[in-house]
Design an enzyme around this catalytic site. Structure first.
Site, mmCIF file in Angstrom:
data_model
loop_
_atom_site.group_PDB
_atom_site.id
_atom_site.type_symbol
_atom_site.label_atom_id
_atom_site.label_comp_id
_atom_site.label_asym_id
_atom_site.label_seq_id
_atom_site.Cartn_x
_atom_site.Cartn_y
_atom_site.Cartn_z
ATOM 1 N N GLY A 177 0.843 -1.195 0.000
ATOM 2 C CA GLY A 177 0.000 0.000 0.000
ATOM 3 C C GLY A 177 0.870 1.233 0.000
ATOM 4 O O GLY A 177 0.511 2.283 0.545
ATOM 5 N N THR A 209 1.780 3.491 -2.131
ATOM 6 C CA THR A 209 1.439 4.760 -2.791
ATOM 7 C C THR A 209 0.203 5.423 -2.187
ATOM 8 O O THR A 209 -0.286 6.414 -2.712
ATOM 9 C CB THR A 209 1.207 4.533 -4.299
ATOM 10 N N GLY A 210 -0.295 4.891 -1.069
ATOM 11 C CA GLY A 210 -1.488 5.438 -0.438
ATOM 12 C C GLY A 210 -1.206 6.663 0.408
ATOM 13 O O GLY A 210 -0.072 7.137 0.506
ATOM 14 N N GLY A 236 0.926 5.438 3.285
ATOM 15 C CA GLY A 236 2.000 4.564 2.830
ATOM 16 C C GLY A 236 3.188 5.305 2.262
ATOM 17 O O GLY A 236 4.347 4.957 2.540
ATOM 18 N N ARG A 288 1.597 -2.576 -7.705
ATOM 19 C CA ARG A 288 0.967 -3.229 -8.853
ATOM 20 C C ARG A 288 1.497 -2.654 -10.162
ATOM 21 O O ARG A 288 1.729 -1.450 -10.259
ATOM 22 C CB ARG A 288 -0.547 -3.048 -8.811
ATOM 23 N N LYS A 344 -10.864 -4.391 11.023
ATOM 24 C CA LYS A 344 -9.527 -4.230 11.597
ATOM 25 C C LYS A 344 -9.349 -5.137 12.818
ATOM 26 O O LYS A 344 -8.286 -5.746 13.000
ATOM 27 C CB LYS A 344 -9.287 -2.771 11.993
ATOM 28 N N ARG A 365 -6.649 -8.228 13.562
ATOM 29 C CA ARG A 365 -5.851 -8.359 14.794
ATOM 30 C C ARG A 365 -5.964 -9.768 15.368
ATOM 31 O O ARG A 365 -4.962 -10.398 15.727
ATOM 32 C CB ARG A 365 -6.330 -7.355 15.851
#
Length: 311
Positions: free
Chosen positions: A11, A13-14, A17, A36, A134, A138
Protein backbone atom coordinates in the site's frame (compact mmCIF):
# COMPACT_ATOMS: atom_id res chain seq x y z
CA UNK A 1 25.30 -1.28 15.91
CA UNK A 2 22.54 -3.75 14.99
CA UNK A 3 21.71 -4.08 11.31
CA UNK A 4 18.51 -2.29 10.34
CA UNK A 5 15.60 -4.51 9.37
CA UNK A 6 14.58 -4.82 5.74
CA UNK A 7 11.06 -3.37 5.43
CA UNK A 8 8.31 -4.10 2.91
CA UNK A 9 5.46 -1.58 2.61
CA UNK A 10 2.24 -2.88 1.06
CA UNK A 11 0.00 0.00 0.00
CA UNK A 12 3.08 2.14 -0.56
CA UNK A 13 1.44 4.76 -2.79
CA UNK A 14 -1.49 5.44 -0.44
CA UNK A 15 -2.17 8.46 1.75
CA UNK A 16 -0.05 7.19 4.67
CA UNK A 17 2.00 4.56 2.83
CA UNK A 18 4.04 7.10 0.87
CA UNK A 19 5.18 8.75 4.12
CA UNK A 20 6.09 5.39 5.66
CA UNK A 21 8.21 4.56 2.61
CA UNK A 22 10.04 7.89 2.86
CA UNK A 23 10.56 7.60 6.62
CA UNK A 24 11.99 4.10 6.25
CA UNK A 25 14.41 5.06 3.48
CA UNK A 26 15.43 8.27 5.28
CA UNK A 27 16.85 6.45 8.29
CA UNK A 28 18.61 3.79 6.27
CA UNK A 29 16.34 0.76 6.37
CA UNK A 30 16.58 -1.33 3.19
CA UNK A 31 13.12 -0.38 1.94
CA UNK A 32 10.89 -2.26 -0.47
CA UNK A 33 7.61 -0.98 -1.94
CA UNK A 34 5.05 -3.52 -3.15
CA UNK A 35 3.45 -1.99 -6.24
CA UNK A 36 0.97 -3.23 -8.85
CA UNK A 37 2.07 -3.03 -12.49
CA UNK A 38 -1.22 -1.27 -13.26
CA UNK A 39 -0.15 1.57 -10.97
CA UNK A 40 2.69 2.41 -13.33
CA UNK A 41 0.65 1.91 -16.50
CA UNK A 42 -2.61 3.68 -15.69
CA UNK A 43 -2.02 6.12 -12.84
CA UNK A 44 0.49 8.85 -13.77
CA UNK A 45 0.40 10.43 -10.29
CA UNK A 46 1.31 7.18 -8.56
CA UNK A 47 3.82 6.34 -11.30
CA UNK A 48 5.59 9.62 -10.54
CA UNK A 49 5.56 8.74 -6.84
CA UNK A 50 7.16 5.38 -7.62
CA UNK A 51 9.88 7.20 -9.57
CA UNK A 52 10.47 9.31 -6.45
CA UNK A 53 10.77 6.15 -4.36
CA UNK A 54 13.43 4.85 -6.74
CA UNK A 55 15.34 8.13 -6.48
CA UNK A 56 15.67 7.76 -2.70
CA UNK A 57 16.92 4.19 -2.92
CA UNK A 58 13.69 2.23 -2.51
CA UNK A 59 13.46 -1.16 -4.23
CA UNK A 60 10.21 -1.58 -6.17
CA UNK A 61 8.72 -5.07 -6.09
CA UNK A 62 5.92 -5.68 -8.59
CA UNK A 63 3.03 -7.82 -7.49
CA UNK A 64 -0.58 -7.93 -6.40
CA UNK A 65 -2.27 -8.45 -3.05
CA UNK A 66 -4.40 -11.15 -4.69
CA UNK A 67 -1.45 -13.03 -6.23
CA UNK A 68 -0.13 -15.32 -3.52
CA UNK A 69 3.09 -16.11 -5.35
CA UNK A 70 4.03 -12.44 -5.77
CA UNK A 71 3.25 -11.74 -2.11
CA UNK A 72 5.38 -14.64 -0.92
CA UNK A 73 8.26 -13.68 -3.22
CA UNK A 74 8.21 -10.13 -1.86
CA UNK A 75 7.92 -11.10 1.79
CA UNK A 76 10.81 -13.57 1.46
CA UNK A 77 13.14 -10.62 0.84
CA UNK A 78 12.43 -8.70 4.07
CA UNK A 79 12.28 -8.87 7.86
CA UNK A 80 9.30 -6.62 8.56
CA UNK A 81 6.01 -6.10 6.70
CA UNK A 82 4.00 -2.89 7.06
CA UNK A 83 0.53 -2.75 5.53
CA UNK A 84 -0.92 0.68 4.77
CA UNK A 85 -3.82 -0.58 2.67
CA UNK A 86 -6.98 1.51 2.43
CA UNK A 87 -10.44 0.89 3.86
CA UNK A 88 -11.67 -1.19 0.93
CA UNK A 89 -8.83 -3.73 1.32
CA UNK A 90 -8.66 -4.12 5.10
CA UNK A 91 -10.30 -7.56 5.22
CA UNK A 92 -8.04 -8.77 2.40
CA UNK A 93 -5.02 -8.51 4.67
CA UNK A 94 -5.76 -12.18 5.40
CA UNK A 95 -3.76 -12.83 2.22
CA UNK A 96 -0.75 -11.10 3.78
CA UNK A 97 -1.17 -13.17 6.95
CA UNK A 98 -1.25 -16.38 4.91
CA UNK A 99 1.90 -15.38 3.01
CA UNK A 100 3.73 -14.43 6.22
CA UNK A 101 2.91 -17.81 7.74
CA UNK A 102 4.31 -19.55 4.68
CA UNK A 103 7.52 -17.52 4.65
CA UNK A 104 8.06 -17.81 8.47
CA UNK A 105 11.04 -15.40 8.59
CA UNK A 106 9.10 -12.21 9.40
CA UNK A 107 10.13 -10.53 12.67
CA UNK A 108 7.19 -8.11 12.80
CA UNK A 109 3.93 -7.34 11.01
CA UNK A 110 2.26 -3.92 11.19
CA UNK A 111 -1.30 -4.32 9.84
CA UNK A 112 -3.13 -1.34 8.39
CA UNK A 113 -4.41 0.39 11.52
CA UNK A 114 -3.35 4.06 11.53
CA UNK A 115 -6.49 5.30 13.25
CA UNK A 116 -8.28 4.72 16.54
CA UNK A 117 -7.72 1.65 18.69
CA UNK A 118 -10.41 -0.61 17.25
CA UNK A 119 -10.61 -2.56 20.49
CA UNK A 120 -11.64 0.63 22.32
CA UNK A 121 -14.30 2.20 20.07
CA UNK A 122 -18.09 2.59 20.35
CA UNK A 123 -18.77 3.49 16.73
CA UNK A 124 -21.98 3.50 14.72
CA UNK A 125 -22.39 2.45 11.11
CA UNK A 126 -21.07 2.91 8.51
CA UNK A 127 -17.66 2.83 10.26
CA UNK A 128 -18.59 0.21 12.86
CA UNK A 129 -18.09 -2.48 10.21
CA UNK A 130 -14.75 -1.01 9.13
CA UNK A 131 -13.46 -1.08 12.70
CA UNK A 132 -14.73 -4.66 13.05
CA UNK A 133 -12.67 -5.68 10.00
CA UNK A 134 -9.53 -4.23 11.60
CA UNK A 135 -10.31 -6.06 14.84
CA UNK A 136 -10.77 -9.34 12.94
CA UNK A 137 -7.35 -8.91 11.34
CA UNK A 138 -5.85 -8.36 14.79
CA UNK A 139 -7.41 -11.58 16.05
CA UNK A 140 -6.17 -13.49 12.99
CA UNK A 141 -2.60 -12.23 13.53
CA UNK A 142 -2.70 -13.19 17.19
CA UNK A 143 -4.22 -16.61 16.44
CA UNK A 144 -1.38 -17.36 14.01
CA UNK A 145 1.26 -16.25 16.49
CA UNK A 146 2.70 -13.62 14.15
CA UNK A 147 4.81 -10.95 15.94
CA UNK A 148 3.05 -7.61 15.56
CA UNK A 149 2.77 -3.96 16.38
CA UNK A 150 -0.53 -2.09 16.01
CA UNK A 151 -0.16 1.65 15.33
CA UNK A 152 -2.97 3.78 16.76
CA UNK A 153 -2.46 7.37 15.63
CA UNK A 154 -6.08 8.59 15.94
CA UNK A 155 -6.73 11.54 13.55
CA UNK A 156 -4.73 12.70 10.53
CA UNK A 157 -4.36 16.48 10.71
CA UNK A 158 -4.82 16.84 6.95
CA UNK A 159 -8.31 15.34 7.18
CA UNK A 160 -9.65 17.55 9.98
CA UNK A 161 -7.61 20.64 10.79
CA UNK A 162 -7.54 22.47 7.43
CA UNK A 163 -11.25 23.20 7.90
CA UNK A 164 -11.64 22.54 11.66
CA UNK A 165 -13.80 19.48 10.89
CA UNK A 166 -16.08 21.62 8.70
CA UNK A 167 -17.54 19.37 5.96
CA UNK A 168 -18.62 22.11 3.57
CA UNK A 169 -17.65 21.06 0.00
CA UNK A 170 -14.85 23.21 -1.36
CA UNK A 171 -13.72 24.52 2.03
CA UNK A 172 -9.93 24.86 2.17
CA UNK A 173 -9.36 26.75 5.43
CA UNK A 174 -10.94 26.97 8.90
CA UNK A 175 -14.05 29.21 9.04
CA UNK A 176 -13.53 32.75 10.34
CA UNK A 177 -17.15 33.65 11.05
CA UNK A 178 -19.08 30.58 12.18
CA UNK A 179 -17.88 27.19 13.44
CA UNK A 180 -19.97 24.05 13.98
CA UNK A 181 -18.91 22.17 17.12
CA UNK A 182 -19.87 18.53 17.59
CA UNK A 183 -21.36 17.66 20.97
CA UNK A 184 -20.45 19.95 23.88
CA UNK A 185 -16.93 20.56 22.54
CA UNK A 186 -15.23 19.32 25.73
CA UNK A 187 -14.23 15.83 24.57
CA UNK A 188 -10.51 15.56 23.82
CA UNK A 189 -9.20 14.12 20.56
CA UNK A 190 -5.71 13.52 19.13
CA UNK A 191 -4.32 15.02 15.91
CA UNK A 192 -1.14 13.87 14.19
CA UNK A 193 0.71 15.00 11.08
CA UNK A 194 1.16 12.14 8.62
CA UNK A 195 4.95 12.43 8.40
CA UNK A 196 5.17 12.20 12.19
CA UNK A 197 3.00 9.07 12.17
CA UNK A 198 5.38 7.51 9.65
CA UNK A 199 8.44 8.54 11.66
CA UNK A 200 7.12 6.98 14.86
CA UNK A 201 6.08 3.82 12.98
CA UNK A 202 9.57 3.28 11.59
CA UNK A 203 11.12 4.03 15.00
CA UNK A 204 9.10 1.13 16.40
CA UNK A 205 10.20 -1.44 13.81
CA UNK A 206 13.29 -2.72 15.65
CA UNK A 207 12.27 -1.62 19.14
CA UNK A 208 11.62 -4.58 21.50
CA UNK A 209 9.44 -2.30 23.65
CA UNK A 210 6.80 -2.20 20.89
CA UNK A 211 6.75 -5.92 20.11
CA UNK A 212 3.27 -7.45 20.40
CA UNK A 213 1.89 -4.15 21.66
CA UNK A 214 -0.22 -1.25 20.46
CA UNK A 215 1.84 1.86 19.76
CA UNK A 216 -0.27 4.91 20.56
CA UNK A 217 0.72 8.26 19.07
CA UNK A 218 -0.73 10.77 21.53
CA UNK A 219 1.65 13.76 21.84
CA UNK A 220 0.48 15.98 24.71
CA UNK A 221 0.44 19.19 22.64
CA UNK A 222 -1.79 17.48 20.07
CA UNK A 223 -4.44 16.21 22.47
CA UNK A 224 -7.13 18.89 22.48
CA UNK A 225 -10.88 19.35 22.77
CA UNK A 226 -12.94 20.97 20.02
CA UNK A 227 -13.41 24.02 22.25
CA UNK A 228 -9.65 24.28 22.73
CA UNK A 229 -9.10 24.04 18.97
CA UNK A 230 -11.55 26.87 18.34
CA UNK A 231 -10.02 29.03 21.08
CA UNK A 232 -6.58 28.48 19.54
CA UNK A 233 -7.90 29.47 16.11
CA UNK A 234 -9.62 32.58 17.47
CA UNK A 235 -6.39 33.70 19.11
CA UNK A 236 -4.53 33.20 15.83
CA UNK A 237 -6.95 35.24 13.72
CA UNK A 238 -7.61 37.85 16.41
CA UNK A 239 -11.41 37.57 16.45
CA UNK A 240 -14.24 35.66 18.07
CA UNK A 241 -16.28 33.36 15.86
CA UNK A 242 -19.88 32.29 16.27
CA UNK A 243 -20.10 28.79 17.76
CA UNK A 244 -22.98 26.48 16.93
CA UNK A 245 -23.11 23.29 18.99
CA UNK A 246 -24.58 20.23 17.27
CA UNK A 247 -26.19 17.75 19.72
CA UNK A 248 -25.56 14.03 19.41
CA UNK A 249 -29.16 13.31 18.43
CA UNK A 250 -28.80 15.55 15.36
CA UNK A 251 -25.41 14.07 14.44
CA UNK A 252 -26.83 10.53 14.52
CA UNK A 253 -29.75 11.65 12.33
CA UNK A 254 -27.37 13.28 9.85
CA UNK A 255 -25.27 10.11 9.67
CA UNK A 256 -28.33 8.11 8.60
CA UNK A 257 -29.52 10.63 6.01
CA UNK A 258 -26.23 11.79 4.47
CA UNK A 259 -24.69 10.28 1.33
CA UNK A 260 -21.29 8.61 1.08
CA UNK A 261 -18.68 9.79 2.04
CA UNK A 262 -20.27 12.45 4.29
CA UNK A 263 -21.94 9.76 6.42
CA UNK A 264 -18.58 8.06 6.95
CA UNK A 265 -16.89 11.30 8.00
CA UNK A 266 -19.78 12.16 10.32
CA UNK A 267 -19.60 8.72 11.95
CA UNK A 268 -15.85 9.13 12.48
CA UNK A 269 -16.41 12.57 13.97
CA UNK A 270 -19.14 11.19 16.22
CA UNK A 271 -16.90 8.51 17.75
CA UNK A 272 -14.07 11.06 18.05
CA UNK A 273 -15.72 14.23 19.33
CA UNK A 274 -18.86 12.93 21.03
CA UNK A 275 -17.99 9.47 22.35
CA UNK A 276 -14.37 10.41 23.06
CA UNK A 277 -13.05 7.06 21.89
CA UNK A 278 -9.53 8.40 21.33
CA UNK A 279 -8.94 9.52 24.91
CA UNK A 280 -11.46 7.74 27.16
CA UNK A 281 -9.07 5.08 28.47
CA UNK A 282 -5.72 4.71 30.21
CA UNK A 283 -2.70 3.23 28.43
CA UNK A 284 -1.75 -0.06 30.10
CA UNK A 285 2.06 -0.40 29.69
CA UNK A 286 1.80 -4.19 29.66
CA UNK A 287 0.01 -4.13 26.32
CA UNK A 288 0.36 -0.58 25.02
CA UNK A 289 3.02 2.13 24.78
CA UNK A 290 3.00 5.82 23.79
CA UNK A 291 5.25 7.04 20.99
CA UNK A 292 6.16 10.54 22.15
CA UNK A 293 7.30 9.10 25.48
CA UNK A 294 9.32 6.31 23.85
CA UNK A 295 10.92 8.63 21.31
CA UNK A 296 11.32 12.11 22.85
CA UNK A 297 13.91 12.95 20.19
CA UNK A 298 11.19 13.21 17.53
CA UNK A 299 10.15 16.82 17.01
CA UNK A 300 6.53 16.36 16.04
CA UNK A 301 4.37 18.98 14.36
CA UNK A 302 2.02 20.55 16.91
CA UNK A 303 -1.59 21.44 16.21
CA UNK A 304 -0.70 25.09 16.77
CA UNK A 305 2.09 24.92 14.19
CA UNK A 306 -0.19 23.23 11.69
CA UNK A 307 -3.10 25.64 12.13
CA UNK A 308 -0.67 28.54 11.78
CA UNK A 309 -0.32 27.68 8.09
CA UNK A 310 -3.88 28.91 7.49
CA UNK A 311 -3.72 32.25 9.26
Amino acid sequence: MAEKSKILIIGATGCIGKYVVEASAKVGHPTFAFVRESTLNFNPVEAKLVDHFKSIGVTILHGDLYCHESLVNAIKQVDVVISTLGAMELADQVFIITAIKEVVNIKRFFPSEFGMDVDKVNAVEPIKSMFAEKAQIRRAIEAEGIPYTYVSCDSFVSFLLPTLVYLEPGATAPPRDKILILGDGNVKAVFNEERDIATYTIKAVDDPRTLNKTLYIKPPKNTLSFNELVAMWEKMIGKTVEKIYIPEKQILKDIKTSPVPINILLALNHTTFVKGDQTSFEIDPLFRVEASELYPDVKYTTVEEYLGRFV
